[in-house]
Design a protein around this motif. Structure first.
Motif, PDB file in Angstrom:
ATOM      1  N   HIS A   5       0.842  -0.944   0.484  1.00  0.00           N
ATOM      2  CA  HIS A   5      -0.161   0.170  -0.218  1.00  0.00           C
ATOM      3  C   HIS A   5       1.281   1.144   0.174  1.00  0.00           C
ATOM      4  N   PRO A   6       0.702   2.480  -1.017  1.00  0.00           N
ATOM      5  CA  PRO A   6       1.781   3.642  -0.552  1.00  0.00           C
ATOM      6  C   PRO A   6       1.756   3.957   0.608  1.00  0.00           C
ATOM      7  N   ILE A   7       0.760   4.773   0.972  1.00  0.00           N
ATOM      8  CA  ILE A   7       0.635   5.002   2.350  1.00  0.00           C
ATOM      9  C   ILE A   7       0.737   4.316   3.650  1.00  0.00           C
ATOM     10  N   PHE A   8      -0.602   2.862   3.496  1.00  0.00           N
ATOM     11  CA  PHE A   8      -0.474   2.399   4.780  1.00  0.00           C
ATOM     12  C   PHE A   8      -0.051   0.777   5.036  1.00  0.00           C
ATOM     13  N   PRO A   9       1.005   0.359   4.807  1.00  0.00           N
ATOM     14  CA  PRO A   9       1.307  -0.419   4.183  1.00  0.00           C
ATOM     15  C   PRO A   9       1.722  -1.327   5.397  1.00  0.00           C
ATOM     16  N   ARG A  10       1.639  -3.194   5.289  1.00  0.00           N
ATOM     17  CA  ARG A  10       1.586  -3.559   5.865  1.00  0.00           C
ATOM     18  C   ARG A  10       2.617  -4.258   5.522  1.00  0.00           C
ATOM     19  N   GLN A  11       2.933  -4.388   4.625  1.00  0.00           N
ATOM     20  CA  GLN A  11       4.576  -5.317   4.263  1.00  0.00           C
ATOM     21  C   GLN A  11       5.097  -4.944   3.564  1.00  0.00           C
ATOM     22  N   GLY A  12       6.019  -4.421   3.407  1.00  0.00           N
ATOM     23  CA  GLY A  12       6.977  -3.772   2.681  1.00  0.00           C
ATOM     24  C   GLY A  12       8.541  -2.733   2.720  1.00  0.00           C
ATOM     25  N   TRP A  13       9.450  -2.738   1.904  1.00  0.00           N
ATOM     26  CA  TRP A  13      10.711  -2.334   2.694  1.00  0.00           C
ATOM     27  C   TRP A  13      11.075  -1.081   1.774  1.00  0.00           C
ATOM     28  N   ARG A  14      11.499  -0.526   1.713  1.00  0.00           N
ATOM     29  CA  ARG A  14      12.887   0.394   1.018  1.00  0.00           C
ATOM     30  C   ARG A  14      14.136   0.429   1.241  1.00  0.00           C
ATOM     31  N   LEU A  15      15.067   0.515  -0.101  1.00  0.00           N
ATOM     32  CA  LEU A  15      16.089   0.762   0.409  1.00  0.00           C
ATOM     33  C   LEU A  15      16.635   2.012  -0.243  1.00  0.00           C
ATOM     34  N   ASN A  16      17.907   2.574   0.454  1.00  0.00           N
ATOM     35  CA  ASN A  16      18.657   3.773   0.032  1.00  0.00           C
ATOM     36  C   ASN A  16      20.146   3.853   0.249  1.00  0.00           C
ATOM     37  N   PHE A  17      20.809   3.866  -0.576  1.00  0.00           N
ATOM     38  CA  PHE A  17      22.439   3.802  -0.516  1.00  0.00           C
ATOM     39  C   PHE A  17      22.748   5.305  -2.017  1.00  0.00           C
ATOM     40  N   SER A  18      23.789   6.033  -1.199  1.00  0.00           N
ATOM     41  CA  SER A  18      24.409   7.174  -1.835  1.00  0.00           C
ATOM     42  C   SER A  18      25.895   7.284  -2.176  1.00  0.00           C
ATOM     43  N   LEU A  19      26.175   7.641  -2.347  1.00  0.00           N
ATOM     44  CA  LEU A  19      28.248   8.000  -2.478  1.00  0.00           C
ATOM     45  C   LEU A  19      27.788  10.390  -3.058  1.00  0.00           C
ATOM     46  N   ARG A  20      28.767  10.747  -1.964  1.00  0.00           N
ATOM     47  CA  ARG A  20      29.341  11.830  -2.902  1.00  0.00           C
ATOM     48  C   ARG A  20      30.214  11.934  -2.383  1.00  0.00           C
ATOM     49  N   GLY A  21      30.684  13.198  -2.928  1.00  0.00           N
ATOM     50  CA  GLY A  21      32.110  13.793  -2.612  1.00  0.00           C
ATOM     51  C   GLY A  21      32.082  15.249  -3.546  1.00  0.00           C
ATOM     52  N   ALA A  22      33.716  15.427  -2.819  1.00  0.00           N
ATOM     53  CA  ALA A  22      34.699  16.949  -3.590  1.00  0.00           C
ATOM     54  C   ALA A  22      35.570  16.101  -3.539  1.00  0.00           C
ATOM     55  N   SER A  23      36.222  17.711  -4.671  1.00  0.00           N
ATOM     56  CA  SER A  23      38.136  17.495  -4.969  1.00  0.00           C
ATOM     57  C   SER A  23      38.642  19.216  -4.702  1.00  0.00           C
ATOM     58  N   GLU A  24      39.368  19.345  -3.984  1.00  0.00           N
ATOM     59  CA  GLU A  24      40.411  21.053  -4.004  1.00  0.00           C
ATOM     60  C   GLU A  24      40.446  21.133  -5.021  1.00  0.00           C
ATOM     61  N   ASP A  25      41.192  20.343  -5.972  1.00  0.00           N
ATOM     62  CA  ASP A  25      41.515  20.215  -7.111  1.00  0.00           C
ATOM     63  C   ASP A  25      40.097  20.578  -8.214  1.00  0.00           C
ATOM     64  N   LEU A  26      39.135  20.541  -7.687  1.00  0.00           N
ATOM     65  CA  LEU A  26      37.669  20.572  -9.055  1.00  0.00           C
ATOM     66  C   LEU A  26      36.504  21.911  -7.939  1.00  0.00           C
ATOM     67  N   LEU A  27      36.931  23.350  -8.215  1.00  0.00           N
ATOM     68  CA  LEU A  27      36.360  24.203  -7.589  1.00  0.00           C
ATOM     69  C   LEU A  27      35.822  23.990  -5.999  1.00  0.00           C
ATOM     70  N   SER A  28      36.671  22.867  -5.467  1.00  0.00           N
ATOM     71  CA  SER A  28      35.776  22.858  -4.043  1.00  0.00           C
ATOM     72  C   SER A  28      36.499  23.103  -2.666  1.00  0.00           C
ATOM     73  N   SER A  29      36.658  23.789  -2.065  1.00  0.00           N
ATOM     74  CA  SER A  29      37.361  24.210  -0.608  1.00  0.00           C
ATOM     75  C   SER A  29      38.041  23.491  -0.355  1.00  0.00           C
ATOM     76  N   ILE A  30      37.046  22.153   0.058  1.00  0.00           N
ATOM     77  CA  ILE A  30      37.679  20.516   0.735  1.00  0.00           C
ATOM     78  C   ILE A  30      37.390  19.549   0.072  1.00  0.00           C
ATOM     79  N   SER A  31      38.331  18.629   0.398  1.00  0.00           N
ATOM     80  CA  SER A  31      37.877  17.199   0.256  1.00  0.00           C
ATOM     81  C   SER A  31      37.488  16.090   0.844  1.00  0.00           C
ATOM     82  N   PHE A  32      36.142  15.493  -0.051  1.00  0.00           N
ATOM     83  CA  PHE A  32      35.755  14.657   1.473  1.00  0.00           C
ATOM     84  C   PHE A  32      35.535  13.461  -0.089  1.00  0.00           C
ATOM     85  N   ALA A  33      34.440  11.980   0.764  1.00  0.00           N
ATOM     86  CA  ALA A  33      33.543  11.593   0.226  1.00  0.00           C
ATOM     87  C   ALA A  33      32.540  11.432   1.436  1.00  0.00           C
TER      88      ALA A  33
END
Length: 587
Positions: A412-440
């Protein structure tokens, strides 16, 4: 002219009320006592009793049953009871009827012995023609609703025929028909032989699709069609096409008409009528949560900026903690139901007990739904953030490429009795590419709901990790905090995490939290819940100090979605209890 004097009418007002009074007195016992017919069937089980009542004409009569109809209905009752029993496999019943009247109403007593049931001896289901090689018919033939050894039931015999006819039509065998349908009952042997043969005829194909609409370019609308002319006919493809049109957000009504009577060379032409939705829609809403307090949300969307299907929207949300405004422009790509480009621009200001930040952003994202159902998002975001954490002020400029995978399944889209959700994300930046700090940075979220008796079990897990050398320059929006309505209840919003030497919470490189919750309905649209949460943000794994909260809550399935009220006790805090109010979907 001679005057005509009708008979005196002075007696009529007396006779009529008197007659009505006599009639009322005759009906009074039934009116006062709420009398109604009583049909009692000897104790033979609900299945037999319910089927007899469904067949019995007398069961549809009231207390005003006239005597002249009584005998015909009783004669019919004999035939109806035998038919009801035969439908359930009882061909040799013994029964008697005792019909009685009293001043209030009437009653019928049925004393019944159904006798031995007829059982299926042989079952011959056969597919003849092209469909004989279609493997999708195997389950219908090998797993029918009635099998040898089962008690004969006419409804399940008819169900077999109905299933075959429907499946044949859905698979494109449009000339299919039942050529043999026999139910041979041997009463002496208490056995039945069932024979059902389906002649499938040829399988048809999907023909040309005619689109009735003048709102969008024809080349855009045709990209929603998930099949090619000449593909084998399958009603699921037509349903998939209809759903794709409806889910696009472009149309308010979609009608798909396969014109089987116009088929040529076994190709069925398809006519689709598309009714566009209103060009503009507006959003106005209010909400509240313990984390961010009362909030107001306003929005506007143009669903068709041009005939190419472009659209745009603008939204504003204001609360005591968070204010954000954003605009977005969407461009459909190859398969517009599954692929698009989003252009975004926005401003967000957040002021919590642990940090303050102002973020200005521009972004572009490519979203594509894979055949597996996962949604893949590639993005590039430019952000400037001015922030303050523990009296340290700084600004960062970041150009962040990102990648995300997500998927949700629910009954059910609003009140599910059974279901699951998975989400995985990656992001980052580099001082060599217009960024003031590097991170991942990587984050993952999981939600799972399963039935537990009449209630539900809800599980949640969240985790994140950051690779960065100069953590002090990492902006507030990229640091991890814990605590709050959707984190560890019992603690304030973002009140958990690593601290500086002064004891101020400054957030961490990593985070892990989870929750287990059980809810149980106690009234219509209401349920009670118990839960336990745990987790924290940290900088090093050996410094991870998980904090825990337990509590109870009430859930209301409101017209606008779930609303939760929780009282949580923090296990590792001097606080006794904390109230949490939240709104939003469970997945």
């Amino acid at each position: 002219m001679t005057a005509h004097h009708p008979p005196a009418r002075c007696h009529a007002p007396i006779r009529r009320p008197l007659s009505a009074l006599i009639l009322l007195l005759g009906l009074l016992p039934g009116l006062v006592l709420g009398a109604e017919p009583r049909i009692r069937i000897s104790d033979v089980g609900d299945e037999i009793t319910d089927n007899i009542r469904a067949h019995l004409g007398l069961a549809r009569e009231g207390c005003d049953l006239p005597e002249w109809r009584e005998r015909p209905l009783l004669r019919a009752a004999d035939r109806e009871i035998r038919g009801a029993l035969r439908a359930l496999g009882y061909y040799e019943p013994r029964f008697s009827l005792d019909f009685r009247r009293d001043e209030a109403c009437w009653s019928l007593d049925v004393e019944l012995e159904p006798g031995p049931p007829v059982r299926v001896r042989n079952l011959d289901i056969r597919i003849i023609g092209e469909a004989e090689q279609d493997p999708t018919f195997a389950d219908l033939v090998q797993s029918p609703p009635i099998r040898p050894g089962d008690r004969l039931r006419h409804d399940r015999y008819e169900q077999i025929k109905g299933n075959l006819n429907r499946h044949a039509a859905a698979r494109g065998y449009l000339d299919a028909r039942i050529t043999t349908s026999q139910m041979r009952v041997d009463i002496r042997e208490q056995a039945a032989d069932l024979v059902i043969h389906l002649e499938s005829g040829p399988r048809y194909f999907l023909g040309p699709v005619t689109l009735e609409q003048d709102t969008f370019h024809d080349r855009l609308v045709r990209r929603f069609i998930p099949f090619e002319q000449g593909d084998v006919y399958d009603s699921r493809r037509l349903i998939s096409m209809q759903q794709a049109f409806m889910n696009s957000g472009y149309f308010s009504d979609v009608r798909v008409d396969p014109r089987t009577d116009e088929a040529e060379d076994l190709e069925v032409p398809i006519h689709v009528t598309l009714t566009p939705r209103n060009k503009w829609s507006y959003l106005a809403g209010v909400g509240a949560s313990t984390d961010k307090g009362p909030r107001v949300r306003l929005g506007v969307e143009n669903h068709r900026a041009n005939r190419a299907g472009h659209r745009y929207h603008a939204e504003l949300e204001v609360s005591s903690v968070n204010t954000q405004v954003g605009i977005g422009y969407e461009i459909p790509l190859g398969d517009p139901a599954r692929e698009r480009i989003n252009l975004t621009a926005g401003y967000q200001s957040e002021n919590t007990d642990t940090s303050e930040s102002d973020i200005y952003s521009l972004g572009i994202a490519h979203l594509r739904q894979l055949p597996s159902g996962w949604i893949q998002t590639r993005s590039l975001t430019f952000e400037r953030e001015d922030y303050e954490v523990a009296d340290v002020r700084d600004s960062t400029t970041l150009l962040m490429p990102g990648f995300q995978m997500s998927r949700v399944q629910a009954d059910h889209p609003i009140f599910p009795r059974q279901g699951w959700r998975l989400n995985f994300s990656l992001r980052g930046a580099s001082e060599d590419l217009l960024s003031s700090i590097s991170f991942a940075q990587a984050t993952g979220r999981a939600r799972y709901i399963m039935p537990l008796g009449e209630g539900r079990l809800l599980l949640r897990a969240d985790a994140g990790t950051t690779a960065v050398q100069d953590f002090a320059r990492l902006p507030a929006s990229l640091r991890f905090f814990a605590g709050g309505d959707s984190s560890v209840r019992g603690y304030g919003y973002q009140k958990l995490g690593p601290t500086n030497d002064d004891g101020d919470i400054i957030g961490g490189r990593h985070m892990a939290s989870g929750s287990i919750e059980m809810d149980y309905p106690f009234a219509d649209q209401w349920s009670v819940a118990v839960f336990a949460d745990g987790g924290n943000a940290f900088n090093h794994l050996n410094d991870w100090n998980a904090r825990y909260g337990v509590g109870v809550g009430v859930r209301w399935r409101s017209p606008i979605g779930p609303i939760r009220v929780d009282i949580a006790h923090p296990i590792d805090s001097d606080d006794n209890f904390r109230l949490h109010l939240s709104m939003g979907m469970d997945l």
